[in-house]
Enzyme design. Structure first.
Site, PDB file in Angstrom:
ATOM      1  N   GLY A  17       0.824  -1.198   0.000  1.00  0.00           N
ATOM      2  CA  GLY A  17       0.000   0.000   0.000  1.00  0.00           C
ATOM      3  C   GLY A  17       0.860   1.250   0.000  1.00  0.00           C
ATOM      4  O   GLY A  17       2.095   1.187  -0.009  1.00  0.00           O
ATOM      5  N   ASP A  18       0.214   2.406  -0.027  1.00  0.00           N
ATOM      6  CA  ASP A  18       0.899   3.708   0.006  1.00  0.00           C
ATOM      7  C   ASP A  18       1.816   3.911  -1.200  1.00  0.00           C
ATOM      8  O   ASP A  18       2.826   4.610  -1.109  1.00  0.00           O
ATOM      9  CB  ASP A  18       1.711   3.865   1.307  1.00  0.00           C
ATOM     10  N   GLU A  19       1.454   3.326  -2.339  1.00  0.00           N
ATOM     11  CA  GLU A  19       2.291   3.461  -3.537  1.00  0.00           C
ATOM     12  C   GLU A  19       2.012   4.739  -4.319  1.00  0.00           C
ATOM     13  O   GLU A  19       2.714   5.029  -5.294  1.00  0.00           O
ATOM     14  CB  GLU A  19       2.080   2.260  -4.483  1.00  0.00           C
ATOM     15  N   LYS A  21      -1.374   5.388  -5.300  1.00  0.00           N
ATOM     16  CA  LYS A  21      -2.491   5.015  -6.174  1.00  0.00           C
ATOM     17  C   LYS A  21      -3.534   6.123  -6.268  1.00  0.00           C
ATOM     18  O   LYS A  21      -4.205   6.259  -7.294  1.00  0.00           O
ATOM     19  CB  LYS A  21      -3.158   3.735  -5.664  1.00  0.00           C
ATOM     20  N   GLY A  22      -3.687   6.917  -5.196  1.00  0.00           N
ATOM     21  CA  GLY A  22      -4.685   7.978  -5.219  1.00  0.00           C
ATOM     22  C   GLY A  22      -4.411   8.993  -6.307  1.00  0.00           C
ATOM     23  O   GLY A  22      -5.305   9.357  -7.085  1.00  0.00           O
ATOM     24  N   ASN A  45     -10.035   2.029   6.398  1.00  0.00           N
ATOM     25  CA  ASN A  45      -8.688   1.746   6.898  1.00  0.00           C
ATOM     26  C   ASN A  45      -7.639   2.131   5.868  1.00  0.00           C
ATOM     27  O   ASN A  45      -6.449   2.193   6.172  1.00  0.00           O
ATOM     28  CB  ASN A  45      -8.542   0.262   7.248  1.00  0.00           C
ATOM     29  N   GLY A  47      -6.409   4.910   2.701  1.00  0.00           N
ATOM     30  CA  GLY A  47      -6.569   6.319   2.362  1.00  0.00           C
ATOM     31  C   GLY A  47      -5.831   6.669   1.093  1.00  0.00           C
ATOM     32  O   GLY A  47      -4.692   6.249   0.894  1.00  0.00           O
ATOM     33  N   HIS A  48      -6.495   7.401   0.202  1.00  0.00           N
ATOM     34  CA  HIS A  48      -5.865   7.897  -1.018  1.00  0.00           C
ATOM     35  C   HIS A  48      -5.806   9.416  -0.943  1.00  0.00           C
ATOM     36  O   HIS A  48      -6.824  10.072  -0.722  1.00  0.00           O
ATOM     37  CB  HIS A  48      -6.646   7.447  -2.255  1.00  0.00           C
ATOM     38  N   GLN A 233      -5.022  -0.165  -0.847  1.00  0.00           N
ATOM     39  CA  GLN A 233      -3.986  -0.918  -0.139  1.00  0.00           C
ATOM     40  C   GLN A 233      -3.019  -1.550  -1.149  1.00  0.00           C
ATOM     41  O   GLN A 233      -2.696  -0.924  -2.149  1.00  0.00           O
ATOM     42  CB  GLN A 233      -4.628  -1.925   0.810  1.00  0.00           C
ATOM     43  N   THR A 248      -4.281  -7.227   5.754  1.00  0.00           N
ATOM     44  CA  THR A 248      -5.617  -6.699   5.972  1.00  0.00           C
ATOM     45  C   THR A 248      -6.615  -7.853   5.936  1.00  0.00           C
ATOM     46  O   THR A 248      -6.222  -9.022   5.841  1.00  0.00           O
ATOM     47  CB  THR A 248      -5.951  -5.616   4.926  1.00  0.00           C
ATOM     48  N   THR A 308      -1.941   8.201   5.508  1.00  0.00           N
ATOM     49  CA  THR A 308      -3.098   9.064   5.270  1.00  0.00           C
ATOM     50  C   THR A 308      -4.188   8.821   6.303  1.00  0.00           C
ATOM     51  O   THR A 308      -4.853   9.748   6.762  1.00  0.00           O
ATOM     52  CB  THR A 308      -3.663   8.805   3.857  1.00  0.00           C
ATOM     53  N   THR A 310      -3.834   6.799   9.406  1.00  0.00           N
ATOM     54  CA  THR A 310      -3.432   6.726  10.810  1.00  0.00           C
ATOM     55  C   THR A 310      -2.472   7.825  11.230  1.00  0.00           C
ATOM     56  O   THR A 310      -2.352   8.113  12.419  1.00  0.00           O
ATOM     57  CB  THR A 310      -2.749   5.373  11.088  1.00  0.00           C
ATOM     58  N   ASP A 342      11.124  11.351  -7.373  1.00  0.00           N
ATOM     59  CA  ASP A 342      11.443  12.733  -7.724  1.00  0.00           C
ATOM     60  C   ASP A 342      12.457  13.380  -6.783  1.00  0.00           C
ATOM     61  O   ASP A 342      13.015  14.429  -7.104  1.00  0.00           O
ATOM     62  CB  ASP A 342      10.161  13.578  -7.759  1.00  0.00           C
TER      63      ASP A 342
END
Length: 438
Positions: A17-19, A21-22, A45, A47-48, A233, A248, A308, A310, A342
């Site tokens: 997760g946290d890649e 994706k949002g 649970n 977040g984007h 995720q 999860t 995002t 927690t 970047d």
């Protein structure tokens, strides 16, 4: 090479997760070929985060397509917390983002306050063996669904009389069970703070948004227009295929996304895997490529690596090719988008993991139990030129292109896009004939 429209494209995270994706989902949603964007599984649970100018949107239930006025759907595989969802809707409306095009599958699971209460009680009872759950109630909600005793959105959207009967019956069962299992639980206190009136007000507001998802999609697809499936995720958090038990409670893999949609694999055009140019994870569990604490602190600061949902600091590691090969094959990925490199020009060291060492043996596959796996690293050439303002691949430093080529070559999947920052314009989309080469 990505196929031509008409499309049903699926975004899936290839790590923990946290890649990013949002931001990827937000950029892709702008394409007019997509009329519908669906979040298929999970709950709040995940977040984007999406940036539009100086505005930051943290989406937990709602897919990023809502920011482009697309039909946004919460899929059948989701756990819907109506209290949290209503707060999210209100935040969007206050920011000038209409939510009239938001719909919810009647087959989605209803996450209630008692699920959150039990999640907190369970995690506390585990003590030093805690999993690192977000304590949002997701696990207990999915468990109720599997046990065939859970409530669904179809119940929530039922008549007021029938809903009251179901709620009263279920609440009585839950209070009795939690009191029996957890000595610290006091039923009278929980009942006293139960949000009956708030839930009823929200129920009346959301009822009109609840739809029969398979029929809804059939009608919309018949009218034309593509679908973008916004997975949440990451593959390594899948309850079956991830780093169990530190996972999860759902299936954030491609096949799990389809389960939450109510469509089959034959409908999918492309599976777009999103990966970060390094890797992060939160909570507990094995993490063979974790950086030394000094480098980790630098990456965490440069990459703004706090969750995002927690707000917890994310653990940071070097890119893991063993894990990525596994995830790419598991999800039948047809194209990859690489994010968050970047700031790499500020690093003095860059490494990738090409294999693991376990019990004196080199392994190049991901075992079911990763305990004892240590990473074997290869150093990669760094670059000093910023990439932030690059508009095409050949603007990137040669060493950067080489790093990206290693990723694509190792996974045997073409890179179809690059993210150079959080803004909508911070991206490079590759044409089918373009290659990332040294």
């Amino acid at each position: 090479m990505l196929k031509e429209i008409p499309v049903v494209d699926l975004i899936v995270g290839l790590q923990w997760g946290d890649e990013g994706k949002g931001a990827v989902a937000d950029r892709l949603s702008a394409n007019p070929k997509y009329k519908i964007v669906i979040r298929p599984a999970g709950g709040n649970n995940a977040g984007h985060t999406v940036f539009i100018g100086n505005k930051r949107f943290a989406l937990h239930h709602i897919p990023a397509g809502i920011l482009h006025g697309k039909i946004a759907i919460l899929g059948s595989g989701m756990c819907i917390n109506p209290l949290a969802l209503m707060e999210e809707i209100n935040d969007l409306e206050k920011a000038g983002i209409p939510t009239a095009s938001l719909y919810i599958s009647d087959r989605a699971s209803l996450l209630m306050p008692w699920h959150i209460e039990e999640d907190l009680l369970q995690e506390k009872a585990r003590g030093k063996d805690k999993i690192g759950t977000t304590c949002k109630g997701i696990g207990p909600c999915y468990r109720d669904h599997i046990d065939r005793v859970g409530l669904r959105l179809s119940d929530f959207a039922d008549s007021e009389e029938r809903w009251r009967v179901k709620l009263k019956s279920k609440l009585g069962e839950v209070l009795e069970r939690l009191e029996r299992l957890y000595p610290s639980f006091v039923p009278a206190e929980f009942f006293a703070r139960f949000p009956f009136e708030n839930l009823e007000a929200i129920r009346r507001l959301l009822a009109s948004k609840v739809v029969d998802l398979p029929e809804f999609l059939r009608e919309r697809r018949h009218q034309g227009g593509g679908i973008l499936i916004e997975g949440a995720q990451g593959a390594m958090l899948d309850i079956r295929h991830g780093t169990y038990p530190f996972v999860t409670s759902s299936h954030p893999t491609a096949i799990g996304c389809l389960d939450g949609m109510g469509i089959g694999p034959g409908d999918v055009t492309d599976v777009i895997g999103v990966l970060k140019a390094y890797v992060t994870r939160v909570g507990e569990g094995p993490f063979p490529t974790r950086m030394d604490r000094t480098t980790e602190a630098l990456i965490r600061a440069l990459g703004k690596e706090q969750g995002t949902t927690t707000g917890r600091d994310r653990n940071c590691g070097w890119l893991d090719f063993v894990q990525l090969r596994y995830a790419a094959k598991l999800n039948s990925v047809t194209g990859i988008i690489v994010t968050k490199f970047d700031f790499f020009h500020e690093l003095s060291t860059l490494r990738v993991c090409h294999s693991y060492q376990r019990n004196g043996e080199e392994i190049k596959y991901l075992p079911a139990d990763m305990v004892g796996c240590e990473a074997n690293f290869t150093d990669v050439e760094v670059w000093v030129e910023p990439v932030k303002n690059s508009t095409q691949v050949m603007d990137l430093p040669a060493a950067c292109r080489n790093y990206l080529w290693k990723i694509s070559n190792t996974l045997e999947v073409p890179i179809v896009g690059l993210s150079l920052g959080p803004e909508r314009s911070d991206a490079i989309e590759l044409s089918p004939t373009e290659t990332v080469i040294y």
